[in-house]
Write an enzyme that holds these catalytic residues in place. Structure first.
Site, PDB file in Angstrom:
ATOM      1  N   GLU A   1     -39.776   7.515   5.941  1.00 43.96           N
ATOM      2  CA  GLU A   1     -38.669   7.589   6.512  1.00 43.96           C
ATOM      3  C   GLU A   1     -38.353   6.964   7.477  1.00 43.96           C
ATOM      4  OE1 GLU A   1     -39.138  12.737   5.433  1.00 43.96           O
ATOM      5  OE2 GLU A   1     -41.354  11.922   6.693  1.00 43.96           O
TER       6      GLU A   1
ATOM      7  N   ARG B   1     -37.920  19.822  13.005  1.00 37.11           N
ATOM      8  CA  ARG B   1     -37.878  18.418  13.184  1.00 37.11           C
ATOM      9  C   ARG B   1     -36.705  18.197  13.966  1.00 37.11           C
ATOM     10  NH1 ARG B   1     -41.520  14.146  11.407  1.00 37.11           N
ATOM     11  NH2 ARG B   1     -42.851  15.560  10.802  1.00 37.11           N
TER      12      ARG B   1
END
Length: 832
Positions: A728, A319
């Site tokens: 997030e 990621r």
């Protein structure tokens, strides 16, 4: 608009409402895992035997002295494990290790009638060790060639062509710290075994299904013999995605062997010294710009500090690589990654899951290059925004890129940036020892799990004869408001008042094989699954209502608890009456819902595909004031515009944005993990193992003016009721604070100086950056060496002068490099 996105008449979603447990939280009535101990009879307490050495072989283990301590019932060791002696899914985390891999590694656990008896028993256990060399820093691991897991690489375009097209080329290096989760509730588990041998575990876990799986394989059982429940968590932030499993397994093993309930709760020091953190990273990069300041090429190598085992380091790294681009199009890129294996706690998921680390590389790069390019940092960023038709370096089309410009422009207008910049320039000219800085940054964050299989959710919805509704879903509540949103989704889909619906605790025997509540996907996955279950029930009830109303089932609308034919406003059939009729007609009043995210595909080997359902966008402008004598600073004002689609619950989403921003600010400016890197007996010890030594953001660090706005008219097609994830993405809006600090520091020195700012940018670090700024340290005042990236060479390989300067071990160890311009127009930037 799709059926998943479309909202009905008078929906409960979109209504601002407080957290469903808010009153319980503030009155202390909310129950957490460890609160259940006082409601459970004959509980034993577990306490770890920690070895205070960073790396050692266990040569002997004498438990007899512990058993002689009054109140000690048993000492759990590897010999007691009937199944697999491992706490992880990678099978690289022995539950009872024979090799100590970090300072404070538990090698066995003592069970006592009281916590004090267990503590004294643990102190009595005699552990013989043979110390071994320990690698503590990323630089240590790089020099030793100590890596673990995959070493992925993302490529697009042609990197050589990109640099050939570049007019200005800069190279640099950056190392930045991890972060402690510091959830209010530490790791906790309570296990018991019933008369049939069924193991029941109460666990503070973000992933009950995986906790169930690990407990089962440790005990040598099948999953249907283990049930895991999570009432709620007092914070998780990713720290309870993987790491609760071993603690639950210890409690379950103790309960199985003794026949009594076993409670395990780490105290704060144990939690800090045993559990993993956010991954710290080291990055080296080379970036090329054209004459207009547009990125043409990027060559970067990111090294993540994985700690002693893999845990989630591979997807975290993946990621990170996928988010280096952030908002900016890079036509030619080579982005490489690897995981350092060090003798520290195993680093794990943390809000953003590698995304913040990847983005920080890019935002730091642009912040340092802007003055050397003669551009305002905000303008440099804006020039490089994605536009329609462009793809990420890993090949995913960036949909709705116009929202990048929209949120950016709205923040400009809301924050009145143009006039405030003039005011700040005037203030700085009038104040020699106090300076202000203002910066705007943005975020583009991909939503979905990296692993496609995790992008599924389940739910079980029950309607009782009196019309009341009980919903179960696979997501867990850690204070983020997921349960609140799920109640709103269920009420909206069924067409009933919100107080008709109640939510049950998350349990593996109600909804099986669930994914972790992580990746900001909790509402997307579980909300869609609840909507699916409720739609099944509503369809059945519509058939019953149609018979009574004398219309077709497709024409029935249930709004505010009354079923009526479409377009009719008179009396209809009340919800309670409708449910009773359905029961009498033997209509099923329960339904299992399911959802899988469509349109995802990802090849982890080639790092190509479309791993994300959509991108969440946001922008933030922050203003800071810095004291030149101390480096201390305050955040004067923050303005945020964030894209959450059509919000399911606006009050919850605004709270998440505020909290995520402050947590990100903590990571970037305050929270400074320190480890003993000396060669003495304390090597590898965490030095910041309490709130007294680890600085967390508090009320005093909150912005004096904090304005948060949700992007309007932002329906996300193909997501539950048009909403977007919120957990997030806002954390990364805190880059604006770090960049504002860079601007304030620059104001202490001559114009066009590129400021090298450490991360975290603590007051101490800011002070030394100010000193460098005052001295006007510039690129042409220091000896430079261009970094050659003909191949993605690991840091720590190649002697000085071999054309691979950024890979020199002495630089990697030193952790600092000067920055500036070299004669051919290529700059070399160091890290703080």
């Amino acid at each position: 608009m799709s059926a998943l996105s479309q909202r009905p008449e008078d929906p409960s979603v979109g209504v601002p409402m407080p957290h469903e447990s808010a009153a319980l939280h503030v009155t202390g009535a909310a129950l957490y895992t460890d609160d259940l101990v006082h409601r459970t009879k004959d509980v034993l307490h577990a306490y770890p035997v920690q070895v205070m050495c960073a790396h050692a072989r266990v040569s002997s283990l004498r438990t007899a002295p512990a058993l002689a301590v009054p109140g000690v019932v048993r000492v759990l060791t590897a010999e007691d494990v009937p199944g697999i002696n491992d706490a992880g899914v990678k099978h690289d985390e022995p539950l009872f290790p024979t090799e100590v891999m970090f300072y404070g590694h538990p090698v066995c656990w003592v069970l006592g009638e009281t916590l004090e008896a267990a503590r004294l028993g643990a102190a009595a256990v005699e552990v013989g060790i043979e110390p071994l060399p320990a690698l503590i820093t990323i630089a240590d691991a790089i020099e030793a060639g100590s890596f673990q897991g995959a070493q992925p690489q993302i490529r697009c375009g042609d990197i050589d062509t990109g640099f050939a097209e570049s007019v200005r080329i800069f190279s640099g290096e950056l190392e930045f710290s991890g972060q402690e989760h510091f959830y209010l509730e530490t790791h906790a588990a309570l296990a018991m075994v019933d008369e049939s041998g069924q193991v029941f575990v109460q666990s503070s876990t973000q992933h009950p299904s995986e906790t169930q799986e690990i407990v089962a394989h440790v005990l040598g059982l099948r999953s249907h013999e283990v049930t895991v429940q999570c009432l709620r968590m007092g914070g998780g932030f990713g720290g309870k995605e993987m790491q609760p499993h071993g603690f639950a397994a210890i409690a379950a093993l103790g309960a199985t062997l003794t026949g009594r309930p076993v409670r395990l709760r780490l105290n704060r020091t144990q939690d800090l010294t045993i559990s993993g953190k956010r991954h710290g990273f080291h990055a080296v990069w080379r970036a090329g710009f054209d004459a207009d300041g547009r990125l043409r090429a990027l060559d970067a190598t990111l090294t993540a500090d994985g700690g002693w085992s893999l845990d989630l380091s591979e997807p975290v790294l993946a990621r990170a690589l996928c988010h280096v681009d952030n908002l900016y199009w890079i036509p030619h890129a080579r982005i490489s990654g690897r995981i350092a294996k060090t003798h520290k706690t195993s680093n794990t998921a943390f809000r953003g899951f590698g995304g913040p680390q990847g983005m920080l590389v890019m935002e730091d790069l642009l912040g340092r290059c802007a003055p050397l390019l003669g551009l305002d940092p905000a303008e440099l960023r804006r020039r490089n925004f994605y536009s329609a038709g462009q793809c990420t370096p890993y090949g995913q089309l960036v949909r709705t890129p116009e929202r990048i410009e929209t949120v950016w422009q709205q923040v400009h207008e809301n924050a009145d940036l143009t006039s405030r910049r003039r005011e700040i320039e005037a203030f700085n000219a009038a104040h020699r020892h106090v300076k202000r800085g203002l910066a705007i940054t943005g975020v583009k964050f991909g939503i979905s799990f990296n692993l496609t299989a995790f992008n599924q959710g389940g739910a079980l919805v029950l309607i009782y004869k009196d019309g009341s509704v009980l919903i179960n879903h696979g997501g867990t509540e850690m204070g983020q408001g997921l349960h609140t949103k799920m109640l709103q989704v269920a009420a909206t889909t069924l067409g009933v008042p919100l107080d008709t619906v109640r939510l049950a605790p998350t349990r593996t025997d109600k909804v099986p094989n669930t994914s972790a509540t992580a990746a900001s996907s909790g509402a997307d996955l579980n909300g869609a699954a609840i909507k699916n279950a409720c739609e099944q029930l509503r369809e059945r009830l519509s058939q019953v209502a149609a018979t009574r109303l004398g219309c077709g089932a497709a024409d029935v609308r249930i709004v505010d608890g009354v079923a009526r034919p479409l377009g009719v406003s008179g009396d209809g059939v009340a919800w309670d009456d409708l449910v009773r009729s359905a029961y009498r007609q033997r209509v099923q009043l329960s339904a299992a819902g399911f959802y899988r995210t469509e349109g995802l595909h990802w090849d982890a080997a080639s790092m190509r595909g479309s791993p994300f359902k959509y991108f969440a966008y946001g922008a933030a402008a922050s203003e800071v004031e810095v004291n030149g004598f101390t480096g201390a600073y305050r955040i004067r004002r923050v303005d945020i515009v964030h894209d959450v689609g059509d919000s399911l619950s606006p009050l919850i989403d605004i709270g998440q944005i505020e909290g995520g921003f402050v947590q990100g600010t903590g990571w970037l400016t305050l929270e400074d993990l320190r480890w003993d890197t000396g060669d003495g007996p304390g090597r590898g010890r965490l030095l910041t193992q309490a709130a007294s030594t680890y600085k967390l953001p508090s009320f005093s660090e909150m912005p004096e003016e904090f304005n948060v706005e949700l992007l309007a008219d932002a329906t996300e097609e193909g997501a539950v009721y048009g909403s977007k994830a919120v957990g997030e993405p806002p954390l990364m809006l805190a880059f604006s604070v770090r960049e504002a600090l860079r601007a304030a520091v620059a104001a202490f020195g001559p114009a066009t100086v590129s400021i090298d700012l450490p991360s975290p940018a603590t007051p101490e670090a800011v002070y030394w950056a100010i000193e460098r700024s005052r001295r006007g340290i510039h690129a042409d005042e220091v000896a430079m060496q261009e970094v050659s990236f003909a191949d993605p060479v690991p840091v720590g390989v190649g002697p000085a002068g071999d054309g691979r300067g950024a890979a020199r071990p002495d630089i990697a160890r030193a952790g600092r490099r000067p920055m500036g311009e070299i004669p051919d127009g290529t700059g070399v930037l160091g890290h703080g």
